[in-house]
Design an enzyme around this catalytic site. Structure first.
Site, short mmCIF file in Angstrom:
data_model
loop_
_atom_site.label_atom_id
_atom_site.label_comp_id
_atom_site.label_asym_id
_atom_site.label_seq_id
_atom_site.Cartn_x
_atom_site.Cartn_y
_atom_site.Cartn_z
N ASP A 1 28.42 37.40 49.41
CA ASP A 1 29.31 36.34 49.87
C ASP A 1 30.28 36.77 50.95
O ASP A 1 31.16 36.00 51.31
CB ASP A 1 30.09 35.79 48.66
CG ASP A 1 30.80 34.48 48.97
OD1 ASP A 1 30.27 33.68 49.76
OD2 ASP A 1 31.89 34.26 48.43
N HIS B 1 36.85 39.80 49.62
CA HIS B 1 36.44 38.94 50.73
C HIS B 1 37.06 37.54 50.73
O HIS B 1 36.67 36.71 51.57
CB HIS B 1 34.92 38.86 50.81
CG HIS B 1 34.26 38.17 49.65
ND1 HIS B 1 33.54 38.85 48.69
CD2 HIS B 1 34.20 36.87 49.29
CE1 HIS B 1 33.07 38.00 47.81
NE2 HIS B 1 33.45 36.79 48.16
#
Length: 1002
Positions: free
Chosen positions: A372, A578
């Site tokens: 991701d 992230h």
């Protein structure tokens, strides 16, 4: 035959919805509830056991945003249920929002031992099959009232406990004991698998119609008013079509249980601790019933949280690893952003992740698992190999806006030529439900058909949705070999990678360079203080390790702060997750991140100061943590300091800088540059005296303000259309000369625009060819983006941007759709554009977003480099980046790549003055193309000195490392400091090669 297909399908849909699915539970009795609303932050179970509970009724509202309520659930198993499959079924008020984006809960037994998570798609807890009725049931439910934050990217204050309000957001719907009718439940799964498959088959395939008629026969065999009594006969009608094997050429799917859990995003870090615990409890409970389960789980940080907060679950995880049900994957501390972490930080992600899995679980992980993250640095293949990693997985590239990746399984080649075997699952999700639609998409979408036959499918609910479910595993059993479907095998990711690599026989296609995500480009800029905190912390850690190592080698009594540095590194690594470092989390996450970085920097400051004090008395010295010698202004002196060493505060002003007015302009000049600043505070001219050429082809340091309204994903995206409108910020409040030499000259420019104010000092010092722009912004804009433009009189075919352990080149043209998609790019400390014989770099101390365009002008073609300084999106944080920001960027005319490397480090590692004696550099490399990245003591506490260095200019290097202490043994190691071979201190490096040396003091 008449075409009654739609009629049969409609009949099936209603039967399932209205009669069959409701019959899965044959009987229910309610549990009795009482509640304790926790007055503040979450508490452990032992504290909840001691609390005072009050009666609570079904249908009652509960849970102000981000609060926790503990419920007691009590009842008895009815006598007539003896020997039947009894479950507790809980609905604390689940909404239509996806799993993980609403209320969640953890069930505990009466003693406070965690049992299983409760989620919208996973509401049950198996009580068992009591031999006799009347058995008491005593459960505790820790219920988290997490609000759903992301609704169409509309601004909301629900993203911070300080602003979310006190109104309850959930209504408790039910808490029952229930009897699961396993035959009906299995019938539902039979029907779902066949029906889903049928809808994916072409209309001209006989198999589709055979399934339809089998389902019709099933409906005929089923009495909808006695589903339980006729379920067996109904299943028998489907047995034949379920038993037909898949074709020999069917696509092969390796299914790995998964639960992608963002370490922070639309919830704070503290909630991820509980999300991980709930999911991990689910998975370990599920493994008891499904021995074939393999759960692929990344992020060592989440394991460490569970180890600390939920020791019962941790023990179950260790057992599941031993039993083969649990596969630690990923090799990293967290699933970090893969663009912005510095080189050493990315190495430490792998070091700390792999070390945790090896030491705590006895597992040597072999893959990077980043489904991701928002694009992937071309430094990764080499880092992976140096960490002992064979494979790389990502999923996010399926989100590309413009271009489809040409391969799903391939060799990914990094900037140094290292390759890592990489898979990009064609199922295009890392949260599969093993639905036939997903599997059919994986087969059709797979780009490498003809050369390869297999792909990976991670399945399970993510982000706190609880991971894989028993229904998914039942589907996997039916899909293992089913005509019309890909073959599905539940297995470890390593089994997939090994088989895929063997299948290609070394002939897989190659993708060279970065894996650029054509989306989420604004993540290089959003939440500027989070990015600045990361950059400052990375460099402060580098500096602390250097001086602590110097003190440890020079002063035997000095105690190297292993534990503190380990803890601080892990804190910084966590915040590189992230959705934290990219700026895409809620306000609460970034508020806490700012506070955390302040504490990290304060502690590192004290650690560094203590190391310098340990070096002893001896006057005042200037310390240089950069590996390159520097001559800079310190106080009222021009001081030369060796790289990685310290010099006395002394020096003569052999060079000067001058400032003078020239009409409405102000001119700053030293022996290298002549800079003209016009009445608008813009750089009207920057003349490189050594090269005798003008650097600019238009006004430099031109601030430009654009409207910033991406189509979606506010914090994440900057869309190309933002460029269609902009305002040049040329109005000034004042342009004043504030320093006029002899060692430093600076002009202060103040501007106001909208509700904001910006003050910049354009600063030139003696002996420097760097022009600094020291900036303070009171940023109060809404949905705007601020850029700083430097139109350079350089005809550049490509830009060169620093990344981890090297740099990448990107075209400045837009000849192809791949080139055009890179309209916003990431750079670390510098970005350089050049023509043959001459280059200019733009440096920064905390900015990552840039754009580079070709700029025609009267005498040719120039290149405009712009830094993206600030944004102001409204979702998920409605007040993103509002407030005061301080940062510096700089123009470096006449810059080679080596100049850019050295000056980028200098800007980010300011010289430090301390009351300590001068010290010789602990290590020195004689080739300036070789950059020392870190100097530290070995993690095993042996006292060995570890030096990590790399070739930084993109060429070959021959170098010798000189150590300023006697060395008994020198070894090349992997990233984890494990010796690979003995090494002389002279070595050759290929372009961008990373080398880690371990030196044993004599």
């Amino acid at each position: 035959m008449h075409d009654d297909r739609l009629l049969v399908e409609a009949r099936l849909e209603r039967a399932l919805r209205q009669f069959v699915r409701p019959a899965r539970y044959a009987a229910r009795v309610p549990l009795v509830l009482s509640v304790w609303h926790v007055p503040g932050e979450p508490v452990p179970a032992d504290q909840a056991l001691q609390a005072a509970y009050e009666p609570f009724g079904i249908g009652t509202e509960w849970g102000k945003p981000w609060s926790t309520s503990w419920f007691r659930l009590e009842g008895r198993v009815p006598e007539e249920w003896a020997g039947r499959h009894v479950e507790a079924v809980i609905d604390p008020g689940f909404t239509g929002d996806g799993p993980g984006f609403q209320a969640e809960g953890m069930l505990y037994d009466a003693a406070g031992v965690p049992l299983k998570g409760v989620h919208p798609r996973n509401r049950h807890l198996t009580i068992g099959a009591p031999a006799s009725g009347g058995e008491p049931v005593h459960l505790l439910l820790e219920a988290a009232a997490n609000p759903a934050v992301l609704h169409g990217f509309e601004p909301t204050h629900l993203g911070d406990v300080l602003t979310a309000g006190d109104r309850p957001i959930y209504r408790f719907r039910s808490a029952d004991l229930a009897v699961l009718d396993e035959e009906v439940w299995q019938l539902v799964l039979d029907v779902e698998v066949l029906s889903e498959l049928m809808h994916e088959l072409p209309m001209d395939r006989p198999r589709r119609h055979e399934i339809l008629r089998a389902l019709e026969d099933m409906l005929d065999a089923l009495d909808l008013h006695d589903v339980s009594g006729t379920a067996t006969a109904a299943r028998a009608a489907l047995a034949e079509v379920l038993s037909r094997p898949a074709s020999a050429s069917a696509h092969r799917i390796s299914a790995a249980g998964h639960a992608h859990i963002d370490s922070a995003w639309l919830w704070p870090l503290r909630e991820t601790v509980r999300k991980a615990s709930r999911t991990f409890a689910n998975v370990t409970a599920l493994a008891a019933d499904y021995p074939e389960l393999v759960f692929a789980c990344s992020q060592a940080q989440q394991y460490a949280w569970v180890q600390e907060h939920q020791p019962h679950i941790w023990e179950r995880i260790k057992q599941a690893v031993q039993n083969g049900n649990w596969a630690p994957v990923g090799s990293m501390w967290v699933e970090s952003d893969a663009n912005m972490p510095g080189g050493e930080a990315l190495a430490r992600q792998l070091v700390h992740g792999k070390r945790f899995f090896a030491e705590e679980l006895g597992v040597e992980t072999e893959e990077v698992w980043l489904p991701d993250s928002f694009g992937y640095t071309a430094a990764f293949p080499q880092l992976a190999k140096l960490a002992g990693i064979r494979w790389f997985l990502t999923q996010k590239l399926s989100w590309n806006q413009s271009n489809r990746m040409p391969h799903h399984t391939f060799w990914w080649e990094g900037i140094d030529g290292t390759r890592v075997f990489t898979h990009f699952p064609p199922v295009d999700t890392y949260n599969s439900q093993l639905h036939a639609r997903e599997l059919a998409h994986a087969e059709k979408n797979f780009a490498d058909k003809g050369r390869a036959t297999r792909s990976l499918v991670p399945f399970g609910w993510g982000d706190g949705g609880g991971g894989p479910t028993r229904e998914m595993l039942e589907k996997a059993r039916r899909l293992r070999s089913l005509e019309g479907s890909p073959r599905v095998t539940v297995e470890r990711p390593s089994a997939f990678f090994a088989a895929a690599e063997e299948e290609y026989g070394g002939q897989a296609p190659v993708w060279s360079g970065e894996l650029y995500l054509e989306l989420h480009r604004a993540t290089y800029t959003t939440q500027a203080k989070t990015k600045q905190g990361n950059r400052r912390s990375e460099h402060a850690l580098r500096e602390a390790e250097l001086w602590c190592t110097t003190a440890a080698v020079r002063v035997p009594s000095y105690a190297y702060p292993y534990d503190a540095l380990d803890r601080l590194w892990k804190t910084v690594l966590l915040h590189q997750f992230h959705d934290i470092l990219p700026g895409s989390s809620i306000a609460w996450v970034h508020r806490e991140a700012r506070e955390t970085y302040a504490r990290v920097l304060a502690e590192l400051e004290e650690i560094t100061a203590e190391a310098m004090r340990a070096l002893g008395p001896g006057g005042t010295a200037v310390f240089n943590a950069s590996p390159y010698e520097r001559t800079e202004v310190v106080g009222h002196r021009l001081v030369t300091v060796p790289g990685l060493g310290a010099a006395p505060v002394q020096g003569a002003a052999s060079e000067e800088v001058r400032a003078a007015r020239d009409g409405d302009a102000i001119v700053l000049e030293n022996h290298r540059l002549r800079v003209r600043i016009d009445a608008y505070g813009l750089l009207a001219s920057v003349h490189d005296l050594a090269a005798d050429r003008e650097v600019l082809c238009g006004p430099g340091n031109l601030l430009q303000l654009h409207p910033d309204h991406p189509n979606a994903w506010d914090a994440w995206d900057i869309d190309r259309h933002y460029r269609r409108r902009h305002t040049d910020l040329t109005d000034t409040e004042s342009v004043e000369l504030v320093e006029d030499g002899p060692l430093r000259a600076s002009v202060r420019v103040t501007r106001t625009f909208g509700k904001s104010r910006i003050t910049q000092e354009i600063r030139l010092t003696a002996a420097s060819h760097r022009l600094d722009v020291v900036t303070e912004v009171d940023w109060q804009e809404s949905e705007k983006v601020l850029k700083a433009a430097f139109p350079l009189d350089v005809h550049a075919e490509r830009s060169t941007a620093e990344i981890q352990f090297g740099h990448v080149h990107r075209p400045t043209h837009t000849n192809t759709s791949w080139d055009a998609a890179r309209f916003e790019i990431c750079a670390h400390r510098w970005l350089r554009v050049a023509e043959e014989g001459y280059g200019v770099a733009v440096l920064n101390d905390s900015t990552y977003g840039h754009d580079v365009t070709r700029t025609p002008h009267d005498s040719g073609l120039g290149t405009t480099v712009r830094l993206t300084l600030l944004r102001a999106p409204h979702s998920p944080d409605p007040e993103t980046d509002l407030g005061t920001h301080r940062f510096t960027y700089a123009l470096l005319p006449g810059a080679s790549v080596g100049d850019a490397v050295a000056e980028g480090l200098a800007l980010n590692l300011p010289l430090r003055v301390a009351e300590a004696p001068p010290v010789r550099p602990l290590v020195h490399v004689d080739d300036p193309a070789v950059t020392v990245e870190s100097v530290k003591l070995a993690e095993d506490r042996s006292g060995d000195v570890v030096v990590r260095l790399y070739e930084s200019r993109g060429g070959r290097a021959r170098a010798t490392l000189a150590a300023d202490f006697p060395v008994a043994r020198a070894e090349v190691t992997d990233l984890l400091e494990r010796p690979q071979q003995e090494s002389p201190l002279s070595f050759e490096l290929r372009p961008f090669e990373i080398l880690t040396l371990r030196l044993r003091p004599a």
